[in-house]
Scaffold this motif. Structure first.
Motif, PDB file in Angstrom:
ATOM      1  N   GLU A  19       0.792  -1.273  -0.073  1.00  0.00           N
ATOM      2  CA  GLU A  19       0.047  -0.098   0.010  1.00  0.00           C
ATOM      3  C   GLU A  19       0.885   1.371  -0.086  1.00  0.00           C
ATOM      4  OE1 GLU A  19      -3.952  -1.724   2.441  1.00  0.00           O
ATOM      5  OE2 GLU A  19      -2.636  -0.240   3.427  1.00  0.00           O
ATOM      6  N   GLN A  20       1.872   1.305   0.691  1.00  0.00           N
ATOM      7  CA  GLN A  20       2.832   2.359   0.848  1.00  0.00           C
ATOM      8  C   GLN A  20       3.565   2.483  -0.470  1.00  0.00           C
ATOM      9  OE1 GLN A  20       5.552   2.157   4.173  1.00  0.00           O
ATOM     10  NE2 GLN A  20       4.157   0.563   5.212  1.00  0.00           N
ATOM     11  N   LEU A  21       3.862   1.415  -1.255  1.00  0.00           N
ATOM     12  CA  LEU A  21       4.488   1.478  -2.663  1.00  0.00           C
ATOM     13  C   LEU A  21       3.400   2.015  -3.605  1.00  0.00           C
ATOM     14  CD1 LEU A  21       6.530  -1.838  -2.798  1.00  0.00           C
ATOM     15  CD2 LEU A  21       7.418   0.509  -2.162  1.00  0.00           C
ATOM     16  N   VAL A  22       2.239   1.570  -3.528  1.00  0.00           N
ATOM     17  CA  VAL A  22       1.020   2.045  -4.489  1.00  0.00           C
ATOM     18  C   VAL A  22       1.023   3.644  -4.157  1.00  0.00           C
ATOM     19  CG1 VAL A  22      -1.324   2.201  -4.685  1.00  0.00           C
ATOM     20  CG2 VAL A  22      -0.277  -0.090  -4.695  1.00  0.00           C
ATOM     21  N   GLU A  23       1.097   4.228  -3.050  1.00  0.00           N
ATOM     22  CA  GLU A  23       0.931   5.564  -2.921  1.00  0.00           C
ATOM     23  C   GLU A  23       2.107   6.365  -3.404  1.00  0.00           C
ATOM     24  OE1 GLU A  23      -0.467   8.743   0.596  1.00  0.00           O
ATOM     25  OE2 GLU A  23       0.059   6.587   1.175  1.00  0.00           O
ATOM     26  N   GLN A  24       3.208   5.594  -3.259  1.00  0.00           N
ATOM     27  CA  GLN A  24       4.230   6.329  -3.746  1.00  0.00           C
ATOM     28  C   GLN A  24       4.512   6.298  -5.238  1.00  0.00           C
ATOM     29  OE1 GLN A  24       8.680   5.573  -1.863  1.00  0.00           O
ATOM     30  NE2 GLN A  24       7.336   4.326  -0.550  1.00  0.00           N
ATOM     31  N   HIS A  28       4.337   9.535  -7.814  1.00  0.00           N
ATOM     32  CA  HIS A  28       5.482   9.432  -8.885  1.00  0.00           C
ATOM     33  C   HIS A  28       4.379   9.987 -10.116  1.00  0.00           C
ATOM     34  CE1 HIS A  28       8.729   8.536 -11.570  1.00  0.00           C
ATOM     35  NE2 HIS A  28       7.778   7.927 -12.305  1.00  0.00           N
ATOM     36  N   MET A  29       3.661   9.444 -10.424  1.00  0.00           N
ATOM     37  CA  MET A  29       2.776   9.758 -11.899  1.00  0.00           C
ATOM     38  C   MET A  29       2.544  11.381 -11.506  1.00  0.00           C
ATOM     39  SD  MET A  29       0.192   6.417 -12.008  1.00  0.00           S
ATOM     40  CE  MET A  29       1.049   4.804 -11.632  1.00  0.00           C
ATOM     41  N   THR A  30       1.961  11.533 -10.513  1.00  0.00           N
ATOM     42  CA  THR A  30       1.433  13.028 -10.244  1.00  0.00           C
ATOM     43  C   THR A  30       2.451  14.088 -10.715  1.00  0.00           C
ATOM     44  OG1 THR A  30      -0.398  12.017  -9.146  1.00  0.00           O
ATOM     45  CG2 THR A  30       0.051  14.686  -9.118  1.00  0.00           C
ATOM     46  N   GLU A  31       3.622  13.602  -9.943  1.00  0.00           N
ATOM     47  CA  GLU A  31       4.765  14.649  -9.842  1.00  0.00           C
ATOM     48  C   GLU A  31       5.337  14.699 -11.170  1.00  0.00           C
ATOM     49  OE1 GLU A  31       7.029  13.245  -6.720  1.00  0.00           O
ATOM     50  OE2 GLU A  31       5.826  14.005  -5.219  1.00  0.00           O
ATOM     51  N   ASP A  38       2.134   6.548 -21.049  1.00  0.00           N
ATOM     52  CA  ASP A  38       3.476   6.470 -20.567  1.00  0.00           C
ATOM     53  C   ASP A  38       3.715   5.410 -19.677  1.00  0.00           C
ATOM     54  OD1 ASP A  38       3.985   8.981 -21.387  1.00  0.00           O
ATOM     55  OD2 ASP A  38       2.872   9.952 -19.825  1.00  0.00           O
ATOM     56  N   ARG A  39       5.083   4.889 -19.403  1.00  0.00           N
ATOM     57  CA  ARG A  39       5.579   3.736 -19.041  1.00  0.00           C
ATOM     58  C   ARG A  39       6.101   4.193 -17.735  1.00  0.00           C
ATOM     59  NH1 ARG A  39       5.766   2.689 -24.201  1.00  0.00           N
ATOM     60  NH2 ARG A  39       5.269   0.763 -24.949  1.00  0.00           N
ATOM     61  N   LEU A  40       5.835   3.148 -16.619  1.00  0.00           N
ATOM     62  CA  LEU A  40       6.687   3.399 -15.446  1.00  0.00           C
ATOM     63  C   LEU A  40       8.072   2.581 -15.577  1.00  0.00           C
ATOM     64  CD1 LEU A  40       4.046   2.461 -12.840  1.00  0.00           C
ATOM     65  CD2 LEU A  40       4.770   4.525 -13.269  1.00  0.00           C
ATOM     66  N   PRO A  41       9.078   3.061 -14.667  1.00  0.00           N
ATOM     67  CA  PRO A  41      10.331   2.108 -14.788  1.00  0.00           C
ATOM     68  C   PRO A  41      10.047   0.743 -14.816  1.00  0.00           C
ATOM     69  CG  PRO A  41      10.556   4.222 -13.359  1.00  0.00           C
ATOM     70  CD  PRO A  41       9.121   3.963 -13.861  1.00  0.00           C
ATOM     71  N   ALA A  42      10.969  -0.273 -15.161  1.00  0.00           N
ATOM     72  CA  ALA A  42      11.049  -1.547 -15.070  1.00  0.00           C
ATOM     73  C   ALA A  42      11.107  -1.767 -13.620  1.00  0.00           C
ATOM     74  CB  ALA A  42      12.259  -2.192 -15.866  1.00  0.00           C
ATOM     75  N   GLU A  43      10.666  -3.126 -13.501  1.00  0.00           N
ATOM     76  CA  GLU A  43      10.358  -3.671 -12.108  1.00  0.00           C
ATOM     77  C   GLU A  43      11.679  -3.561 -11.276  1.00  0.00           C
ATOM     78  OE1 GLU A  43       8.989  -7.721 -12.424  1.00  0.00           O
ATOM     79  OE2 GLU A  43       6.958  -6.804 -13.171  1.00  0.00           O
ATOM     80  N   GLY A  48      15.237  -1.041  -7.133  1.00  0.00           N
ATOM     81  CA  GLY A  48      16.333  -0.195  -6.462  1.00  0.00           C
ATOM     82  C   GLY A  48      15.899   1.306  -6.096  1.00  0.00           C
ATOM     83  N   LEU A  49      15.295   1.795  -6.822  1.00  0.00           N
ATOM     84  CA  LEU A  49      14.752   3.398  -6.491  1.00  0.00           C
ATOM     85  C   LEU A  49      13.815   3.131  -5.224  1.00  0.00           C
ATOM     86  CD1 LEU A  49      13.580   4.570  -9.886  1.00  0.00           C
ATOM     87  CD2 LEU A  49      15.881   5.373  -8.934  1.00  0.00           C
ATOM     88  N   LEU A  50      13.163   2.339  -5.001  1.00  0.00           N
ATOM     89  CA  LEU A  50      12.289   2.331  -3.743  1.00  0.00           C
ATOM     90  C   LEU A  50      12.954   1.789  -2.534  1.00  0.00           C
ATOM     91  CD1 LEU A  50       9.025   1.641  -5.512  1.00  0.00           C
ATOM     92  CD2 LEU A  50       9.691   3.588  -4.540  1.00  0.00           C
ATOM     93  N   GLY A  51      14.195   0.965  -2.847  1.00  0.00           N
ATOM     94  CA  GLY A  51      14.628   0.396  -1.689  1.00  0.00           C
ATOM     95  C   GLY A  51      14.056  -0.981  -1.030  1.00  0.00           C
ATOM     96  N   VAL A  52      13.362  -1.682  -2.086  1.00  0.00           N
ATOM     97  CA  VAL A  52      12.530  -2.697  -1.632  1.00  0.00           C
ATOM     98  C   VAL A  52      12.830  -3.882  -2.502  1.00  0.00           C
ATOM     99  CG1 VAL A  52      10.683  -1.314  -0.561  1.00  0.00           C
ATOM    100  CG2 VAL A  52      10.489  -2.191  -3.020  1.00  0.00           C
ATOM    101  N   SER A  53      12.179  -5.286  -2.399  1.00  0.00           N
ATOM    102  CA  SER A  53      12.340  -6.325  -3.058  1.00  0.00           C
ATOM    103  C   SER A  53      11.519  -6.154  -4.133  1.00  0.00           C
ATOM    104  CB  SER A  53      12.001  -7.550  -2.207  1.00  0.00           C
ATOM    105  OG  SER A  53      10.691  -7.409  -2.067  1.00  0.00           O
ATOM    106  N   ARG A  54      12.205  -6.892  -5.254  1.00  0.00           N
ATOM    107  CA  ARG A  54      11.507  -6.906  -6.820  1.00  0.00           C
ATOM    108  C   ARG A  54      10.035  -7.476  -6.432  1.00  0.00           C
ATOM    109  NH1 ARG A  54      13.538  -9.278 -12.306  1.00  0.00           N
ATOM    110  NH2 ARG A  54      11.954  -8.553 -13.784  1.00  0.00           N
ATOM    111  N   ALA A  55       9.772  -8.417  -5.521  1.00  0.00           N
ATOM    112  CA  ALA A  55       8.631  -9.136  -5.333  1.00  0.00           C
ATOM    113  C   ALA A  55       7.347  -8.132  -4.747  1.00  0.00           C
ATOM    114  CB  ALA A  55       8.627 -10.118  -4.379  1.00  0.00           C
ATOM    115  N   SER A  56       8.168  -7.221  -3.881  1.00  0.00           N
ATOM    116  CA  SER A  56       6.980  -6.154  -3.468  1.00  0.00           C
ATOM    117  C   SER A  56       6.584  -5.101  -4.361  1.00  0.00           C
ATOM    118  CB  SER A  56       7.902  -5.485  -2.223  1.00  0.00           C
ATOM    119  OG  SER A  56       8.271  -5.966  -1.236  1.00  0.00           O
ATOM    120  N   VAL A  57       7.618  -4.777  -5.405  1.00  0.00           N
ATOM    121  CA  VAL A  57       7.013  -3.781  -6.296  1.00  0.00           C
ATOM    122  C   VAL A  57       6.196  -4.682  -7.233  1.00  0.00           C
ATOM    123  CG1 VAL A  57       7.997  -2.952  -8.601  1.00  0.00           C
ATOM    124  CG2 VAL A  57       9.455  -2.784  -6.374  1.00  0.00           C
TER     125      VAL A  57
END
Length: 235
Positions: A19-24, A28-31, A38-43, A48-57
């Motif tokens: 949920e925290q990642l969804v909010e971030q 990001h989309m708004t900012e 448009d595309r988001l960065p790859a998983e 790496g940018l968010l400092g979490v596991s790929r599974a969480s992303v």
């Protein structure tokens, strides 16, 4: 304040990581003023940018996909469909956990019986349609996809093979909710290949006319696909 009132006061639940990642990601989309197409960065980059596991992303992206914010396309990554004007997505996510459990209960109640009836009533045309759905999913999975369309076609073909108008109508009534659970499940690691194997076991039982084995195979399949990150306790 009486004892019952005191006991009813509890700390609010801590937001789950996804949920925290969804909010971030929404921020990001708004900012960045991103919009449809448009595309988001790859998983891996997002992790790496968010400092979490790929599974969480992946779990956060699945949550956005189910809410219709993005499309996750094999080879293209996460493509934005819409950027919500407010945070209704976050409110919807918190309701989805309970809804997913209910969808799983409904599938167990309906699809186990459907598989058994399909074994008793299927025609050669029904078997051809089921086989075609399995082939569609197998092809997608072999190319690295999740097999969502083939999975949907498979369960639709099995339902049609049961030749029950009422069960067909009931499945159609919850089809959109099942789609949410399908995306959630097939985004789990190794799940597409596992589901494909389970589908083949169901097909074999239906083709042999063994209603009991078909129902048991479907029950096992739904139990397996119900193991999703959203319903696990850890954040």
């Amino acid at each position: 304040m009486n004892r019952e009132s005191v006991q009813s006061l509890r700390p609010p639940p801590r937001p789950r990581l996804y949920e925290q990642l969804v909010e971030q990601l929404l921020d990001h989309m708004t900012e960045r003023r991103l919009g449809p197409g448009d595309r988001l960065p790859a998983e891996r980059e997002l992790a790496g940018l968010l400092g979490v596991s790929r599974a969480s992303v992946v779990q956060a992206l699945v949550a956005l996909e189910v809410q219709g914010v993005i499309d996750v396309r094999h080879g293209d990554g996460a493509v934005i469909r819409q950027v919500p004007a407010d945070r209704q997505v976050l409110r919807a996510l918190r309701a989805r956990r309970h809804r997913l459990r209910e969808v799983i209960d409904a599938r167990q109640a309906l699809e186990v019986r459907i598989a058994a009836l399909a074994a008793q009533r299927r025609t050669e045309n029904d078997l051809d349609r089921i086989d075609a759905a399995v082939a569609t999913m197998a092809d997608d999975v072999a190319r690295g996809g999740r097999g969502v369309a083939g999975d949907e076609q498979f369960h639709s073909a099995v339902t049609a093979a049961a030749h029950s108008g009422l069960l067909d109508a009931l499945m159609e009534e919850i089809s959109e909710l099942i789609r949410e659970s399908r995306i959630e499940s097939l985004s789990q690691p190794d799940r597409p290949a596992e589901s494909l194997s389970a589908h083949q076991r169901i097909v074999d039982a239906i083709r042999s006319g063994d209603a009991q084995r078909a129902g048991e195979a479907m029950a096992e399949h739904i139990d397996a696909v119900s193991d999703v990150a959203l319903l696990r306790d850890e954040n």
